[in-house]
Design an enzyme around this catalytic site. Structure first.
Site, mmCIF file in Angstrom:
data_model
loop_
_atom_site.group_PDB
_atom_site.id
_atom_site.type_symbol
_atom_site.label_atom_id
_atom_site.label_comp_id
_atom_site.label_asym_id
_atom_site.label_seq_id
_atom_site.Cartn_x
_atom_site.Cartn_y
_atom_site.Cartn_z
ATOM 1 N N ASP A 12 42.771 49.677 46.636
ATOM 2 C CA ASP A 12 42.937 49.031 45.271
ATOM 3 C C ASP A 12 43.409 50.304 44.368
ATOM 4 O O ASP A 12 42.842 51.031 43.920
ATOM 5 C CB ASP A 12 41.255 48.858 44.683
ATOM 6 C CG ASP A 12 41.622 48.093 43.398
ATOM 7 O OD1 ASP A 12 42.473 47.335 43.183
ATOM 8 O OD2 ASP A 12 40.560 48.441 42.502
ATOM 9 N N GLU A 73 46.123 45.962 47.432
ATOM 10 C CA GLU A 73 46.066 44.799 46.356
ATOM 11 C C GLU A 73 47.504 44.818 45.508
ATOM 12 O O GLU A 73 48.245 45.986 45.617
ATOM 13 C CB GLU A 73 45.001 45.120 45.026
ATOM 14 C CG GLU A 73 45.036 43.951 44.120
ATOM 15 C CD GLU A 73 44.265 44.144 42.996
ATOM 16 O OE1 GLU A 73 43.026 43.578 43.184
ATOM 17 O OE2 GLU A 73 44.298 45.038 42.250
ATOM 18 N N ASP A 146 36.300 49.324 41.960
ATOM 19 C CA ASP A 146 37.392 49.733 42.688
ATOM 20 C C ASP A 146 37.450 49.942 44.205
ATOM 21 O O ASP A 146 38.107 49.411 44.915
ATOM 22 C CB ASP A 146 38.155 51.192 42.105
ATOM 23 C CG ASP A 146 38.360 51.080 40.662
ATOM 24 O OD1 ASP A 146 39.148 50.502 40.159
ATOM 25 O OD2 ASP A 146 37.396 51.588 39.852
#
Length: 189
Positions: A12, A73, A146
């Site tokens: 992420d 992501e 996160d």
């Protein structure tokens, strides 16, 4: 490691905080959290210093855990332009570290990750954390957000990559078949 085992690095990305997670899928399709963490850079540092730190940390992760696959992501930005630019540069150094390690990256939009884990693309952070906890049978949900998101991305990848691979193989086969058919038609004419 068993041939059916698969190790995935989930990411992420963010300039201030980049979450990462290493998941292992065993031969019985069991998912296991190997390690996870947060790469944090200081806001007062120069941008090149921060990007270099992220790059070096990902080189260490790739060398230490030697993941078979990487999933990150795919960002959609509704934030400020500076935040967007910094995240794009962060993604760039992560992609470079993976490229130098010979790892391709599969990108997943946040809604797809949420849909895979929670059944809704509109799930909130707490729902994602809870589903990560339940999926991996953890005592507590990973945090901060996160890190939980990085774990969720890795879970999404491990659950969808085999099907995506079969689809890609079929598509490649059909493309070759079509090309062969077109070549036969040209020979006849």
């Amino acid at each position: 490691m068993n041939q059916k085992d698969c190790i995935v690095l989930g990411i992420d990305p963010g300039l201030d905080r980049t979450g990462w997670a290493i998941l292992r899928k065993d031969a019985r399709a069991g998912l296991h959290l190997v390690a996870c963490g947060l790469i944090h850079t200081q806001a007062g540092q120069d941008l090149p210093v921060r990007l270099n730190y992220i790059f070096q940390e990902f080189q260490k992760l790739l060398n230490t855990y030697r993941p078979d696959q990487v999933a990150m992501e795919q960002n959609f930005f509704l934030k400020r332009a500076i935040t967007m630019a910094n995240t794009i540069m962060t993604r760039g150094v992560i992609i470079l570290a993976c490229e130098q390690a010979g790892k391709t990256i599969t990108f997943y939009p946040p809604k797809r990750v949420k849909m895979q884990l929670c059944g809704s693309g509109a799930a909130d952070k707490k729902q994602v954390q809870r589903m990560v906890q339940l999926t991996l049978n953890l005592d507590k949900a990973p945090s901060p957000d996160d890190v939980a998101d990085a774990v969720a991305i890795a879970i999404c990848h491990l659950k969808t990559a085999p099907l995506n691979s079969m689809i890609n193989v079929k598509a490649a086969f059909l493309a070759k078949l079509k090309a062969a058919q077109e070549a036969q038609i040209k020979k006849r004419n």
